[in-house]
Design a protein around this motif. Structure first.
Motif, PDB file in Angstrom:
ATOM      1  N   SER A   1      -2.962   3.108   7.534  1.00 62.23           N
ATOM      2  CA  SER A   1      -1.837   2.554   7.391  1.00 62.23           C
ATOM      3  C   SER A   1      -0.698   3.072   8.640  1.00 62.23           C
ATOM      4  CB  SER A   1      -1.278   2.779   6.028  1.00 62.23           C
ATOM      5  OG  SER A   1      -1.982   2.038   5.103  1.00 62.23           O
TER       6      SER A   1
ATOM      7  N   GLY B   1     -10.901  -0.334   0.417  1.00 63.09           N
ATOM      8  CA  GLY B   1     -10.187  -0.810  -0.534  1.00 63.09           C
ATOM      9  C   GLY B   1     -11.116  -1.464  -1.644  1.00 63.09           C
ATOM     10  N   LEU B   2     -12.215  -2.253  -1.170  1.00 64.52           N
ATOM     11  CA  LEU B   2     -13.196  -2.829  -2.039  1.00 64.52           C
ATOM     12  C   LEU B   2     -13.787  -1.726  -3.090  1.00 64.52           C
ATOM     13  CD1 LEU B   2     -14.587  -5.742   0.017  1.00 64.52           C
ATOM     14  CD2 LEU B   2     -13.155  -6.073  -2.024  1.00 64.52           C
TER      15      LEU B   2
ATOM     16  N   LYS C   1      -7.030   5.538   4.012  1.00 68.57           N
ATOM     17  CA  LYS C   1      -6.233   4.479   3.980  1.00 68.57           C
ATOM     18  C   LYS C   1      -4.917   4.653   4.464  1.00 68.57           C
ATOM     19  CE  LYS C   1      -7.126   1.108   1.209  1.00 68.57           C
ATOM     20  NZ  LYS C   1      -7.114   0.476  -0.142  1.00 68.57           N
TER      21      LYS C   1
ATOM     22  N   PHE D   1      -9.001  -2.231  10.349  1.00 67.53           N
ATOM     23  CA  PHE D   1      -8.714  -3.293   9.258  1.00 67.53           C
ATOM     24  C   PHE D   1     -10.032  -3.609   8.287  1.00 67.53           C
ATOM     25  CE2 PHE D   1      -9.001  -7.579   7.345  1.00 67.53           C
ATOM     26  CZ  PHE D   1      -7.868  -7.349   6.449  1.00 67.53           C
TER      27      PHE D   1
ATOM     28  N   CYS E   1      -4.360  -8.958   1.011  1.00 68.20           N
ATOM     29  CA  CYS E   1      -5.483  -8.486   1.731  1.00 68.20           C
ATOM     30  C   CYS E   1      -6.523  -9.581   1.867  1.00 68.20           C
ATOM     31  CB  CYS E   1      -6.236  -7.171   1.070  1.00 68.20           C
ATOM     32  SG  CYS E   1      -6.660  -6.250   2.458  1.00 68.20           S
TER      33      CYS E   1
ATOM     34  N   HIS F   1      -0.931  -6.509  -3.245  1.00 65.82           N
ATOM     35  CA  HIS F   1      -1.802  -5.691  -2.328  1.00 65.82           C
ATOM     36  C   HIS F   1      -3.013  -6.408  -1.959  1.00 65.82           C
ATOM     37  CE1 HIS F   1      -2.887  -2.240   0.065  1.00 65.82           C
ATOM     38  NE2 HIS F   1      -4.044  -1.780  -0.527  1.00 65.82           N
ATOM     39  N   LEU F   2      -3.718  -6.725  -3.311  1.00 63.35           N
ATOM     40  CA  LEU F   2      -5.386  -7.321  -3.278  1.00 63.35           C
ATOM     41  C   LEU F   2      -4.987  -8.740  -2.733  1.00 63.35           C
ATOM     42  CD1 LEU F   2      -6.496  -6.020  -6.661  1.00 63.35           C
ATOM     43  CD2 LEU F   2      -6.798  -5.163  -4.581  1.00 63.35           C
TER      44      LEU F   2
ATOM     45  N   ARG G   1      -8.384   7.246  -0.193  1.00 65.23           N
ATOM     46  CA  ARG G   1      -7.028   7.094  -0.454  1.00 65.23           C
ATOM     47  C   ARG G   1      -6.337   7.502   0.812  1.00 65.23           C
ATOM     48  NH1 ARG G   1      -4.245   9.680  -5.701  1.00 65.23           N
ATOM     49  NH2 ARG G   1      -3.797   7.910  -6.730  1.00 65.23           N
TER      50      ARG G   1
ATOM     51  N   HIS H   1       1.198   4.228  -2.673  1.00 69.16           N
ATOM     52  CA  HIS H   1       1.105   5.698  -2.293  1.00 69.16           C
ATOM     53  C   HIS H   1       2.243   6.487  -2.752  1.00 69.16           C
ATOM     54  CE1 HIS H   1       0.633   9.014   0.301  1.00 69.16           C
ATOM     55  NE2 HIS H   1       2.001   8.939   0.682  1.00 69.16           N
TER      56      HIS H   1
ATOM     57  N   GLY I   1       0.970  -1.192   0.025  1.00 69.18           N
ATOM     58  CA  GLY I   1       0.079   0.062   0.017  1.00 69.18           C
ATOM     59  C   GLY I   1       0.811   1.259   0.017  1.00 69.18           C
TER      60      GLY I   1
ATOM     61  N   HIS J   1       0.566  13.675  -4.121  1.00 71.78           N
ATOM     62  CA  HIS J   1      -0.132  12.719  -4.328  1.00 71.78           C
ATOM     63  C   HIS J   1      -1.496  12.986  -3.351  1.00 71.78           C
ATOM     64  CE1 HIS J   1      -1.245   8.588  -4.998  1.00 71.78           C
ATOM     65  NE2 HIS J   1      -1.524   8.356  -3.957  1.00 71.78           N
TER      66      HIS J   1
HETATM   67  C1  HEM Z   1      -5.860  -2.986   6.185  1.00 73.14           C
HETATM   68  C2  HEM Z   1      -6.379  -2.948   4.985  1.00 73.14           C
HETATM   69  C3  HEM Z   1      -5.562  -2.224   3.901  1.00 73.14           C
HETATM   70  C4  HEM Z   1      -4.599  -1.110   4.232  1.00 73.14           C
HETATM   71  C5  HEM Z   1      -3.874  -0.838   5.414  1.00 73.14           C
HETATM   72  C6  HEM Z   1      -4.688  -0.491   2.909  1.00 73.14           C
HETATM   73  C7  HEM Z   1      -3.761   0.535   2.670  1.00 73.14           C
HETATM   74  C8  HEM Z   1      -3.398   0.840   1.425  1.00 73.14           C
HETATM   75  C9  HEM Z   1      -2.595   2.282   1.017  1.00 73.14           C
HETATM   76  C10 HEM Z   1      -1.669   2.848   2.019  1.00 73.14           C
HETATM   77  C11 HEM Z   1      -2.686   2.612   0.005  1.00 73.14           C
HETATM   78  C12 HEM Z   1      -2.210   3.790  -0.767  1.00 73.14           C
HETATM   79  C13 HEM Z   1      -3.238   4.943  -0.774  1.00 73.14           C
HETATM   80  C14 HEM Z   1      -2.576   6.052  -1.537  1.00 73.14           C
HETATM   81  O1  HEM Z   1      -2.725   6.365  -2.631  1.00 73.14           O
HETATM   82  O2  HEM Z   1      -2.056   6.718  -0.699  1.00 73.14           O
HETATM   83  C15 HEM Z   1      -3.685   1.650  -0.846  1.00 73.14           C
HETATM   84  C16 HEM Z   1      -4.154   1.703  -2.023  1.00 73.14           C
HETATM   85  C17 HEM Z   1      -5.113   1.094  -2.765  1.00 73.14           C
HETATM   86  N1  HEM Z   1      -5.753  -0.299  -2.102  1.00 73.14           N
HETATM   87 FE1  HEM Z   1      -5.450  -0.586   0.042  1.00 73.14          FE
HETATM   88  N2  HEM Z   1      -5.255  -1.130   1.997  1.00 73.14           N
HETATM   89  C18 HEM Z   1      -6.119  -2.169   2.655  1.00 73.14           C
HETATM   90  C19 HEM Z   1      -7.056  -2.930   2.075  1.00 73.14           C
HETATM   91  C20 HEM Z   1      -7.104  -2.754   0.811  1.00 73.14           C
HETATM   92  C21 HEM Z   1      -8.173  -3.991   0.312  1.00 73.14           C
HETATM   93  C22 HEM Z   1      -9.191  -4.958   0.709  1.00 73.14           C
HETATM   94  C23 HEM Z   1      -8.518  -3.508  -1.195  1.00 73.14           C
HETATM   95  C24 HEM Z   1      -9.365  -4.155  -2.207  1.00 73.14           C
HETATM   96  C25 HEM Z   1      -9.905  -5.127  -2.366  1.00 73.14           C
HETATM   97  C26 HEM Z   1      -7.541  -2.445  -1.524  1.00 73.14           C
HETATM   98  C27 HEM Z   1      -7.283  -1.928  -2.501  1.00 73.14           C
HETATM   99  C28 HEM Z   1      -6.308  -0.984  -2.867  1.00 73.14           C
HETATM  100  C29 HEM Z   1      -6.441  -0.194  -4.362  1.00 73.14           C
HETATM  101  C30 HEM Z   1      -7.302  -0.512  -5.519  1.00 73.14           C
HETATM  102  C31 HEM Z   1      -5.690   0.774  -4.283  1.00 73.14           C
HETATM  103  C32 HEM Z   1      -5.072   1.822  -5.123  1.00 73.14           C
HETATM  104  C33 HEM Z   1      -5.685   3.105  -4.920  1.00 73.14           C
HETATM  105  C34 HEM Z   1      -5.174   4.093  -5.506  1.00 73.14           C
HETATM  106  O3  HEM Z   1      -5.431   4.014  -6.867  1.00 73.14           O
HETATM  107  O4  HEM Z   1      -4.312   4.750  -5.023  1.00 73.14           O
HETATM  108  N3  HEM Z   1      -6.751  -2.040  -0.116  1.00 73.14           N
HETATM  109  N4  HEM Z   1      -4.257   0.671   0.263  1.00 73.14           N
END
Ligand code: HEM
Ligand code: SF4
Ligand code: SF4
Lengths: 218, 374
Positions: free
Chosen positions: A180, A149-150, A176, A142, A75, A71-72, A173, A54, A50, B299
């Motif tokens: 984190s 995230g979904l 999340k 979480f 998770c 990441h996916l 974003r 970022h 993640g 960002h």
């Molecule tokens: C504890 C659970 C989770 C944490 C701590 C986490 C953390 C993060 C972080 C830090 C980012 C970067 C955000 C940014 O752009 O600054 C991110 C992006 C992303 N996460 Fe997660 N995430 C989690 C769960 C999930 C789940 C369950 C999914 C999907 C099923 C998911 C899908 C995505 C996607 C698609 C992005 C890209 C978003 C973008 O375009 O920036 N995440 N996540």
């Protein structure tokens, strides 16, 4: 072969000579241990990937679609492990992780202990009030991060109410990212306290067994 | 007449070829001339706005905006296009409101100024009284067939509602909860988005809307999903400065979070678009723009603190992690000094008085006859 058995008997005798008190009690059943280490590993991957999503570290030159895949997938694994723990708690009727008012009443004393104002921690159930607060916050956050995230994964096709609730992709974003950071700030505290407070509890998370009462040898 | 499906196809084809109106207006003009479609009465109210969306609308090329005005729509009241002024112009708005209820389309350009009952934004003079933007939009909006908000300000508040939002500005939907407002966002909105939405309304009624009330036709996909530099992103090839030819993610591109069809439609008669000239998308079509999208080159948005300072999210992250490290280090040092660490470890680990030691005493070898064949 005979010799072997004899040898082990003698070792056991010597062990008995040592003044080890108490008995080994199972404190962490197998599913709890599987959950703990599985969840820890997959959540670490989730958070690291993640953070890479970022702010890509260009020196790593990672393939970005693979980072998202990691990441996916991790998770889904983390969710699976959490599911195991919930099922385990339901089957064993285990409420050790559910904070009760009685636990929280001890929180000030616990803090006093951590800040060296008391010499011993207050009595508690399996987990003390600080642990219960942190674990519960992890559980909630979480799930929140997973929901967000979904929502971002489906890009507004599903979970539309989540989008309306939070107000857009940037907020998703942002939340999340903050979640984190919270994980990254509290996980080290968790690790630090688990190695320095009661090492036999750490052993229990590996072997399942803990010596009760604590050996208490000085 | 053109079927709805053909229209949707043309909207995309026209975007790719850059001749949306050329494709779409002849059949429309015919339909209007043949009386199949009524000329659509349109009134536009400008509230807290820079009139940028009107300027953008003028940017329709072939056929020109005036062709559309004369052949397809009945453009009745619009400050930049009015042929009369003062009471005479205002009377046209009143007439439309009274004589064509549930027939006209209301376009709103500009945000709704709410502070002090909206008195920082007067838009009309009626019976010796100044009418506020909110009042007029509500009055005209309640009787309109469709309410269309164009531009970031009218849709979600836009720059006018930016931090600290001194006029308590907001989008049209928030002051017209009774009606479904069709949001054509963008700063400014693309002429195709505005006119395409109006044409869809005229021909087939309300288009399918997405999560924030925008027509899916134009706002159904993120910039990122159709960006020509997506291959760079997927492979992790990033520009380190604005002006470079790679994916602009690291210099704050908001393409991944922005819904619009700029990559295929482009701007200024398809001449170019931001990423085409190596500068990041700033996410102008999203709710929360510009606050959630700025600084445009990083960002995530900065976090405002009381007193007007804004702090970068990454610094906050690093700050929190730094604090944790300091706290843990401090605790280790204190624990060591007070002897707690030693005590805890001794107490919770097992001490064996006689540590059993094993040494190898003897080695036994076993021998056995080999089985031989015959
Ligand atoms: C504890 C659970 C989770 C944490 C701590 C986490 C953390 C993060 C972080 C830090 C980012 C970067 C955000 C940014 O752009 O600054 C991110 C992006 C992303 N996460 Fe997660 N995430 C989690 C769960 C999930 C789940 C369950 C999914 C999907 C099923 C998911 C899908 C995505 C996607 C698609 C992005 C890209 C978003 C973008 O375009 O920036 N995440 N996540
Ligand atoms: S330039 Fe922007 S929209 Fe294009 S791939 Fe990179 S991040 Fe996505
Ligand atoms: S590229 Fe981005 S900032 Fe530019 S008009 Fe399109 S959505 Fe708005």
């Amino acid at each position: 072969m005979k010799h072997h058995v004899k040898l082990r008997k003698s070792v056991r005798k010597q062990l008995q000579k040592g003044n080890v008190e108490g008995t080994l009690i199972q404190s962490q059943p197998i599913w709890v241990r599987i959950f703990h280490w599985g969840f820890a590993f997959s959540l670490t991957l989730v958070i690291l990937s993640g953070l890479q999503l970022h702010k890509p570290a260009s020196f790593l030159a990672l393939n970005f679609s693979k980072v998202l895949t990691i990441h996916l997938i991790s998770c889904w694994f983390a969710l699976g492990f959490l599911g195991i723990r919930i099922a385990d708690a339901l089957i064993r009727k285990d409420d050790s992780l559910i904070p009760k008012l009685q636990d929280l009443k001890h929180f000030p004393q616990l803090m006093a202990y951590y800040f060296f104002l008391r010499s011993s921690p207050p009595p508690g159930r399996k987990y003390n009030s600080g642990q219960l607060i942190i674990y519960t916050s992890w559980f909630v956050l979480f799930l929140v991060a997973t929901l967000l995230g979904l929502a971002s994964y489906w890009e507004g096709e599903h979970l539309i109410w989540v989008w309306r609730l939070v107000g857009g992709f940037q907020v998703i974003r942002w939340v999340k990212f903050i979640v984190s950071i919270y994980f990254l700030a509290t996980i080290p505290v968790h690790i630090y306290l688990s190695i320095t407070e009661d090492i036999s509890r750490l052993q229990a998370m590996v072997t399942g067994y803990e010596r009760k009462p604590t050996p208490n040898n000085r | 007449m053109l079927s709805r499906r053909d229209f949707l196809k043309l909207a995309v084809k026209g975007a790719v070829l850059g001749n949306f109106y050329q494709l779409i207006t002849p059949p429309l003009a015919e339909a209007v001339a043949a009386g199949e479609v009524k000329k659509l009465p349109v009134v536009m109210i400008e509230t807290g706005t820079c009139t940028g969306d009107s300027i953008s609308l003028d940017n329709i090329w072939t056929p020109t905006f005036s062709d559309i005005l004369t052949n397809i729509v009945d453009w009745r009241y619009d400050w930049t296009m009015n042929q009369v002024q003062g009471d005479a112009a205002y009377r046209i708005l009143q007439d439309t409101y009274e004589k064509l209820p549930s027939e006209y389309i209301l376009i709103v350009q500009g945000s709704m100024i709410q502070r002090d009952d909206g008195h920082y934004n007067h838009v009309a003079y009626e019976d010796g009284r100044l009418i506020t933007g909110i009042d007029l939009v509500r009055r005209i909006g309640l009787k309109a067939k469709y309410v269309v908000a164009i531009g970031s300000c009218a849709t979600y508040g836009g720059p006018v509602a930016g931090y600290p939002n001194p006029t308590q500005a907001t989008g049209v939907q928030n002051i017209l909860p009774e009606r479904r407002v069709i949001n054509v966002s963008g700063c400014p909105a693309h002429p195709d988005w505005i006119m395409g939405t109006l044409l869809h309304l005229a021909l087939y009624g309300e288009p399918e809307l997405e999560k924030f009330g925008r027509p899916k036709l134009f706002y159904g996909e993120t910039i990122h999903n159709r960006c020509p530099r997506r291959a760079d992103y997927d492979q992790g090839i990033f520009a380190t400065d604005i002006g470079q030819k790679e994916c602009l993610f690291r210099v704050g591109c908001k393409g991944p979070v922005t819904y619009a069809d700029c990559p295929i439609r482009r701007w200024n008669d398809r001449f170019n678009w931001p990423i085409g000239c190596n500068t990041p998308c700033i996410g102008c079509t999203e709710p929360g723009y510009p606050d959630l999208m700025s600084p445009f080159t990083v960002h995530l948005p900065d976090i405002p603190f009381p007193g007007g300072t804004k702090v970068n999210t990454d610094s906050i992250g690093l700050g929190v992690l730094g604090l944790t490290s300091v706290a843990i280090t401090g605790h280790v040092v204190t624990s060591l000094a007070k002897g707690r660490l030693q005590k805890n470890l001794l107490r919770s680990s097992v001490k064996v008085q006689h540590r059993p030691a094993i040494k190898k005493v003897n080695t036994y070898h076993q021998y056995r006859l080999k089985k031989t064949k015959n």
